[in-house]
Scaffold this active site. Structure first.
Site, PDB file in Angstrom:
ATOM      1  N   TRP A   9       8.447  50.143 -21.832  1.00  0.00           N
ATOM      2  CA  TRP A   9       8.586  51.378 -21.038  1.00  0.00           C
ATOM      3  C   TRP A   9       9.628  52.328 -21.626  1.00  0.00           C
ATOM      4  O   TRP A   9       9.718  53.476 -21.226  1.00  0.00           O
ATOM      5  CB  TRP A   9       8.985  51.034 -19.600  1.00  0.00           C
ATOM      6  CG  TRP A   9       7.897  50.391 -18.782  1.00  0.00           C
ATOM      7  CD1 TRP A   9       6.661  49.979 -19.206  1.00  0.00           C
ATOM      8  CD2 TRP A   9       7.955  50.085 -17.371  1.00  0.00           C
ATOM      9  NE1 TRP A   9       5.955  49.447 -18.149  1.00  0.00           N
ATOM     10  CE2 TRP A   9       6.713  49.497 -17.014  1.00  0.00           C
ATOM     11  CE3 TRP A   9       8.936  50.259 -16.380  1.00  0.00           C
ATOM     12  CZ2 TRP A   9       6.439  49.081 -15.705  1.00  0.00           C
ATOM     13  CZ3 TRP A   9       8.653  49.843 -15.086  1.00  0.00           C
ATOM     14  CH2 TRP A   9       7.419  49.261 -14.750  1.00  0.00           C
ATOM     15  N   LYS A  10      10.462  51.830 -22.531  1.00  0.00           N
ATOM     16  CA  LYS A  10      11.579  52.619 -23.083  1.00  0.00           C
ATOM     17  C   LYS A  10      12.403  53.193 -21.927  1.00  0.00           C
ATOM     18  O   LYS A  10      12.474  52.560 -20.868  1.00  0.00           O
ATOM     19  CB  LYS A  10      11.047  53.685 -24.045  1.00  0.00           C
ATOM     20  CG  LYS A  10      10.127  53.052 -25.117  1.00  0.00           C
ATOM     21  CD  LYS A  10       9.829  53.940 -26.287  1.00  0.00           C
ATOM     22  CE  LYS A  10       8.923  53.181 -27.256  1.00  0.00           C
ATOM     23  NZ  LYS A  10       8.641  53.930 -28.471  1.00  0.00           N
ATOM     24  N   HIS A  93      14.394  46.937 -32.023  1.00  0.00           N
ATOM     25  CA  HIS A  93      13.437  48.052 -32.021  1.00  0.00           C
ATOM     26  C   HIS A  93      13.946  49.146 -32.958  1.00  0.00           C
ATOM     27  O   HIS A  93      15.159  49.360 -33.070  1.00  0.00           O
ATOM     28  CB  HIS A  93      13.271  48.599 -30.595  1.00  0.00           C
ATOM     29  CG  HIS A  93      12.109  49.539 -30.470  1.00  0.00           C
ATOM     30  ND1 HIS A  93      12.187  50.854 -30.873  1.00  0.00           N
ATOM     31  CD2 HIS A  93      10.841  49.342 -30.048  1.00  0.00           C
ATOM     32  CE1 HIS A  93      11.004  51.424 -30.691  1.00  0.00           C
ATOM     33  NE2 HIS A  93      10.173  50.534 -30.185  1.00  0.00           N
ATOM     34  N   GLU A 164       6.072  47.410 -36.271  1.00  0.00           N
ATOM     35  CA  GLU A 164       6.004  48.770 -35.745  1.00  0.00           C
ATOM     36  C   GLU A 164       6.399  49.761 -36.848  1.00  0.00           C
ATOM     37  O   GLU A 164       7.600  50.025 -37.043  1.00  0.00           O
ATOM     38  CB  GLU A 164       6.957  48.931 -34.552  1.00  0.00           C
ATOM     39  CG  GLU A 164       6.614  48.055 -33.374  1.00  0.00           C
ATOM     40  CD  GLU A 164       7.086  48.660 -32.056  1.00  0.00           C
ATOM     41  OE1 GLU A 164       6.269  48.751 -31.144  1.00  0.00           O
ATOM     42  OE2 GLU A 164       8.256  49.062 -31.961  1.00  0.00           O
ATOM     43  N   GLY A 170       5.157  56.846 -31.269  1.00  0.00           N
ATOM     44  CA  GLY A 170       5.232  58.058 -30.461  1.00  0.00           C
ATOM     45  C   GLY A 170       4.697  59.295 -31.153  1.00  0.00           C
ATOM     46  O   GLY A 170       4.904  60.411 -30.683  1.00  0.00           O
ATOM     47  N   SER A 208       1.676  53.875 -31.416  1.00  0.00           N
ATOM     48  CA  SER A 208       0.537  54.681 -30.946  1.00  0.00           C
ATOM     49  C   SER A 208      -0.705  53.843 -30.659  1.00  0.00           C
ATOM     50  O   SER A 208      -1.823  54.319 -30.833  1.00  0.00           O
ATOM     51  CB  SER A 208       0.230  55.808 -31.924  1.00  0.00           C
ATOM     52  OG  SER A 208       1.357  56.689 -32.020  1.00  0.00           O
ATOM     53  N   GLY A 229       3.970  51.478 -26.258  1.00  0.00           N
ATOM     54  CA  GLY A 229       4.932  52.384 -25.655  1.00  0.00           C
ATOM     55  C   GLY A 229       4.258  53.291 -24.637  1.00  0.00           C
ATOM     56  O   GLY A 229       3.951  52.888 -23.517  1.00  0.00           O
ATOM     57  N   GLY A 230       3.996  54.528 -25.051  1.00  0.00           N
ATOM     58  CA  GLY A 230       3.468  55.559 -24.144  1.00  0.00           C
ATOM     59  C   GLY A 230       2.302  55.105 -23.279  1.00  0.00           C
ATOM     60  O   GLY A 230       2.282  55.374 -22.060  1.00  0.00           O
TER      61      GLY A 230
HETATM   62  P1  13P Z   1       4.209  54.276 -28.780  1.00  0.00           P
HETATM   63  O1  13P Z   1       3.103  53.332 -28.328  1.00  0.00           O
HETATM   64  O2  13P Z   1       4.587  55.264 -27.741  1.00  0.00           O
HETATM   65  O3  13P Z   1       3.927  54.853 -30.111  1.00  0.00           O
HETATM   66  O4  13P Z   1       5.523  53.338 -28.959  1.00  0.00           O
HETATM   67  C1  13P Z   1       5.405  52.177 -29.683  1.00  0.00           C
HETATM   68  C2  13P Z   1       6.666  51.415 -29.525  1.00  0.00           C
HETATM   69  O5  13P Z   1       7.702  51.805 -30.018  1.00  0.00           O
HETATM   70  C3  13P Z   1       6.621  50.178 -28.743  1.00  0.00           C
HETATM   71  O6  13P Z   1       7.801  49.460 -28.847  1.00  0.00           O
END
Ligand code: 13P
Length: 246
Positions: A9-10, A93, A164, A170, A208, A229-230
């Protein structure tokens, strides 16, 4: 091997939105074929613990201290996370490496703290765009993983790895399934040299990943799940990624 879909979720969410998101996820995940986790901001661990207890969704944190306990203002120890039934902790991360100057050695120490507390670290590795363009992808990810292997020896079979690529996070630019598989195979070979149990270490892809591209990425032989993430903040999208993981 069962796949793992973990949401990161960041720094997003609030008490009300978390409750809505989890309610939507919980009503959508009956009998999933994969393991599922949500890695939430530390202040919401207590809230989310209550909401996911008894469900197929496991609780994750986004970081853990490299120290055991004591005068480290603002830090959260692995044993504190364990108090809230945290099953996974993201470690190293790229956002922590980039914005908080985390070194390979610090990441390795954090992994050790998580393992000692019975928490599965999700160890992130990945190259920047400049490193990829300079042909240094393998060298970078191998160096990052080597630090963790070197410091954690025989426990290494208990980790989860997440590849990653920084340029894909993102940005909406996903690594192609072939690009991702190529790096995953390199990481698998490195793990094989370190432990006879390498085949059961989950190597996740992150960057992504979304409802449209998940199935193709997850079909690769060495992609054992996703760190999302998103798309993990939107229940319908996250549920589609979970459904693609079997
Ligand atoms: P996104 O899926 O938003 O690109 O982020 C990936 C991420 O950093 C998961 O830890």
């Amino acid at each position: 091997m069962k796949k793992l879909i973990a949401g990161n979720w960041k720094m997003n969410g609030d008490v009300a939105a978390n409750a809505v998101l989890l309610q939507e996820l919980l009503s959508g995940v009956r009998d999933p074929a994969c393991a599922i986790a949500v890695c939430v901001p530390a202040v919401y661990l207590a809230q989310v613990q209550v909401l996911v207890t008894g469900s197929p969704i496991e609780l994750g944190a986004q970081d853990v201290s490299a120290h055991e306990a004591g005068a480290y203002t603002g830090e959260i120890s692995a044993t504190m996370l364990k108090d809230f039934a945290v099953r996974y902790a993201i470690v190293g991360h790229s956002e922590r490496r980039q914005y908080h100057g985390e070194s390979d050695a610090q990441v390795a120490a954090k992994v050790g703290r998580a393992l000692a507390a019975g928490i599965t670290p999700i160890v992130c590795v990945g190259e920047t765009l400049a490193e990829r363009e300079a042909g240094k992808t393998e060298e970078v990810v191998k160096r990052q993983l080597a630090a963790v292997i070197h410091a954690n020896g025989h426990c290494i079979s208990e980790i989860v790895v997440a590849y990653e690529p920084v340029w894909a996070i993102g940005t909406g630019k996903t690594a192609t399934p072939e690009q991702a598989q190529q790096v995953h195979a390199v990481l698998r070979a490195q793990l094989k040299a370190a432990t006879p149990q390498a085949q059961r270490i989950q190597i996740l892809y992150g960057g992504s990943m979304n409802a449209a591209n998940a199935a193709e990425l997850l079909a690769q032989p060495d992609i054992d799940g996703g760190l999302v993430g998103g798309a993990s903040l939107k229940a319908p999208d996250f549920l589609k990624i979970i459904a693609a993981a079997h």
